[in-house]
Design a protein around this motif. Structure first.
Motif, PDB file in Angstrom:
ATOM      1  N   SER A  32       3.801   5.666  -5.609  1.00  0.00           N
ATOM      2  CA  SER A  32       3.763   5.701  -7.080  1.00  0.00           C
ATOM      3  C   SER A  32       2.724   6.692  -7.566  1.00  0.00           C
ATOM      4  O   SER A  32       2.955   7.445  -8.520  1.00  0.00           O
ATOM      5  CB  SER A  32       3.453   4.292  -7.622  1.00  0.00           C
ATOM      6  N   GLU A  33       1.569   6.697  -6.944  1.00  0.00           N
ATOM      7  CA  GLU A  33       0.523   7.636  -7.339  1.00  0.00           C
ATOM      8  C   GLU A  33       0.970   9.079  -7.110  1.00  0.00           C
ATOM      9  O   GLU A  33       0.678   9.968  -7.912  1.00  0.00           O
ATOM     10  CB  GLU A  33      -0.759   7.336  -6.558  1.00  0.00           C
ATOM     11  N   ALA A  34       1.694   9.282  -6.031  1.00  0.00           N
ATOM     12  CA  ALA A  34       2.173  10.631  -5.740  1.00  0.00           C
ATOM     13  C   ALA A  34       3.177  11.088  -6.790  1.00  0.00           C
ATOM     14  O   ALA A  34       3.152  12.251  -7.228  1.00  0.00           O
ATOM     15  CB  ALA A  34       2.812  10.661  -4.347  1.00  0.00           C
ATOM     16  N   ARG A  35       4.063  10.175  -7.210  1.00  0.00           N
ATOM     17  CA  ARG A  35       5.046  10.547  -8.247  1.00  0.00           C
ATOM     18  C   ARG A  35       4.365  10.871  -9.558  1.00  0.00           C
ATOM     19  O   ARG A  35       4.728  11.819 -10.258  1.00  0.00           O
ATOM     20  CB  ARG A  35       6.053   9.404  -8.431  1.00  0.00           C
ATOM     21  N   LEU A  36       3.368  10.075  -9.915  1.00  0.00           N
ATOM     22  CA  LEU A  36       2.640  10.334 -11.164  1.00  0.00           C
ATOM     23  C   LEU A  36       1.939  11.681 -11.130  1.00  0.00           C
ATOM     24  O   LEU A  36       1.886  12.400 -12.126  1.00  0.00           O
ATOM     25  CB  LEU A  36       1.625   9.210 -11.408  1.00  0.00           C
ATOM     26  N   ALA A  37       1.403  12.012  -9.991  1.00  0.00           N
ATOM     27  CA  ALA A  37       0.711  13.298  -9.872  1.00  0.00           C
ATOM     28  C   ALA A  37       1.668  14.462 -10.046  1.00  0.00           C
ATOM     29  O   ALA A  37       1.325  15.500 -10.611  1.00  0.00           O
ATOM     30  CB  ALA A  37       0.009  13.376  -8.515  1.00  0.00           C
ATOM     31  N   ARG A  91       2.233   1.652  -3.492  1.00  0.00           N
ATOM     32  CA  ARG A  91       1.198   2.154  -4.407  1.00  0.00           C
ATOM     33  C   ARG A  91       0.969   3.645  -4.195  1.00  0.00           C
ATOM     34  O   ARG A  91       0.866   4.425  -5.150  1.00  0.00           O
ATOM     35  CB  ARG A  91      -0.093   1.368  -4.186  1.00  0.00           C
ATOM     36  N   SER A  92       0.882   4.050  -2.942  1.00  0.00           N
ATOM     37  CA  SER A  92       0.641   5.472  -2.645  1.00  0.00           C
ATOM     38  C   SER A  92       1.790   6.342  -3.129  1.00  0.00           C
ATOM     39  O   SER A  92       1.583   7.426  -3.688  1.00  0.00           O
ATOM     40  CB  SER A  92       0.456   5.653  -1.133  1.00  0.00           C
ATOM     41  N   GLU A 140       0.831  -1.196   0.000  1.00  0.00           N
ATOM     42  CA  GLU A 140       0.000   0.000   0.000  1.00  0.00           C
ATOM     43  C   GLU A 140       0.873   1.257   0.000  1.00  0.00           C
ATOM     44  O   GLU A 140       0.576   2.246  -0.696  1.00  0.00           O
ATOM     45  CB  GLU A 140      -0.917  -0.002   1.221  1.00  0.00           C
ATOM     46  N   GLN A 197       2.555  11.283 -18.358  1.00  0.00           N
ATOM     47  CA  GLN A 197       1.605  10.177 -18.370  1.00  0.00           C
ATOM     48  C   GLN A 197       1.300   9.714 -19.783  1.00  0.00           C
ATOM     49  O   GLN A 197       0.931   8.570 -20.006  1.00  0.00           O
ATOM     50  CB  GLN A 197       0.313  10.599 -17.667  1.00  0.00           C
ATOM     51  N   SER A 230       0.599  15.530 -16.715  1.00  0.00           N
ATOM     52  CA  SER A 230      -0.055  14.757 -17.777  1.00  0.00           C
ATOM     53  C   SER A 230       0.873  14.459 -18.937  1.00  0.00           C
ATOM     54  O   SER A 230       0.693  13.477 -19.638  1.00  0.00           O
ATOM     55  CB  SER A 230      -1.288  15.516 -18.283  1.00  0.00           C
TER      56      SER A 230
END
Length: 275
Positions: free
Chosen positions: A20-25, A17-18, A14, A32, A29
């Motif tokens: 990774s989501e933070a890095r993508l944000a 995952r969190s 978890e 992405q 875009s």
């Protein structure tokens, strides 16, 4: 303890995952929308099988790295220099059956270099240094397996006692289990004709065409129809004779101008050009 370990692993996943989501944000875009990179394959061993696998992986869109421990590619398919001549030291020919190798050579743009054999018999070289002897292979042989074991040619190579042992094939009943069970060339020859025929006649030929040990290749792959002929005739020697009647000497194999190692060079060149 197992439950605690599983819960701990889930917490770690978890967190990953969190993160990774933070890095993508943060990347936005634009990043992405980037095209994902090609999958990366690592081939361990740059023998002929490794090179063929690497080429197929590259053709299917993989980035490929080939790792080879020695200083040259090709593995069992290799060359050696003898008296100033570069000659094949592994396989010096390939089986024509099914057209598989010939088709692959066409893919490598080597189809025009396929050379038919002369039809003359192969010669077997034995010994080392000053004790080298050369014998013509038995005229009736298939993959080194003699169709007639009671000849001077066979006797001169394996000796009289081994010839007597080989002749036992003609009177030994055929095991009915051989109709269906997996069989290697080594197992069949050793059982029917003895170790000397296997070591001194068959192994050199199998190594010369398939670059492998007779124990590692099945009778059905190396000699289609031989198993059935054995069951019909009740003898390995008679089965060989039956198959040889439909195929003159040299008709089962071919070679390459420049040697079989030319195929390795072509594969290495194409892989190098493909990165």
């Amino acid at each position: 303890m197992a439950n605690d370990a599983a819960a701990h692993a889930l917490r770690l996943l978890e967190k990953v995952r969190s993160a990774s989501e933070a890095r993508l944000a943060k990347t936005g875009s634009a990043h992405q929308a980037e095209k994902p990179s090609a999958p990366h394959a690592v081939v361990v061993g740059g023998g002929i099988a490794g090179l063929v696998a690497a080429r197929e992986l590259r053709q299917t869109g993989h980035d490929v790295t080939v790792l080879e421990a020695t200083g040259s590619f090709g593995g069992c398919v290799r060359t050696a220099e003898v008296a100033g001549l570069a000659i094949d030291a592994g396989a010096e020919s390939f089986a024509l059956r099914g057209g598989i190798v010939a088709s692959y050579l066409d893919e490598l743009e080597l189809g025009g270099q396929i050379a038919k054999t002369s039809g003359a018999r192969a010669w077997l070289v034995q010994g080392e240094e000053q004790d080298i002897l050369a014998h013509p292979m038995p005229e009736t042989a298939l993959l080194g397996i003699p169709g007639n074991v009671r000849t001077d040619e066979v006797r001169s190579i394996i000796g009289r006692p081994a010839t007597v042992r080989a002749a036992a094939d003609l009177i030994t009943p055929m095991n009915k289990k051989w109709a269906t069970e997996p069989l290697s060339i080594a197992e069949v020859v050793r059982s029917r004709m003895g170790q000397a025929v296997l070591d001194q006649l068959v192994a050199p030929v199998i190594n010369g065409v398939y670059s492998t040990d007779p124990a590692r290749i099945s009778i059905d792959a190396a000699a289609p129809g031989l198993r059935q002929a054995m069951l019909e005739t009740g003898s390995l020697a008679r089965a060989v004779t039956k198959l040889q009647e439909s195929a003159p000497a040299g008709s089962r194999v071919a070679g390459l101008d420049g040697g079989m190692y030319t195929m390795v060079e072509a594969l290495v060149s194409q892989l190098g050009e493909a990165g």
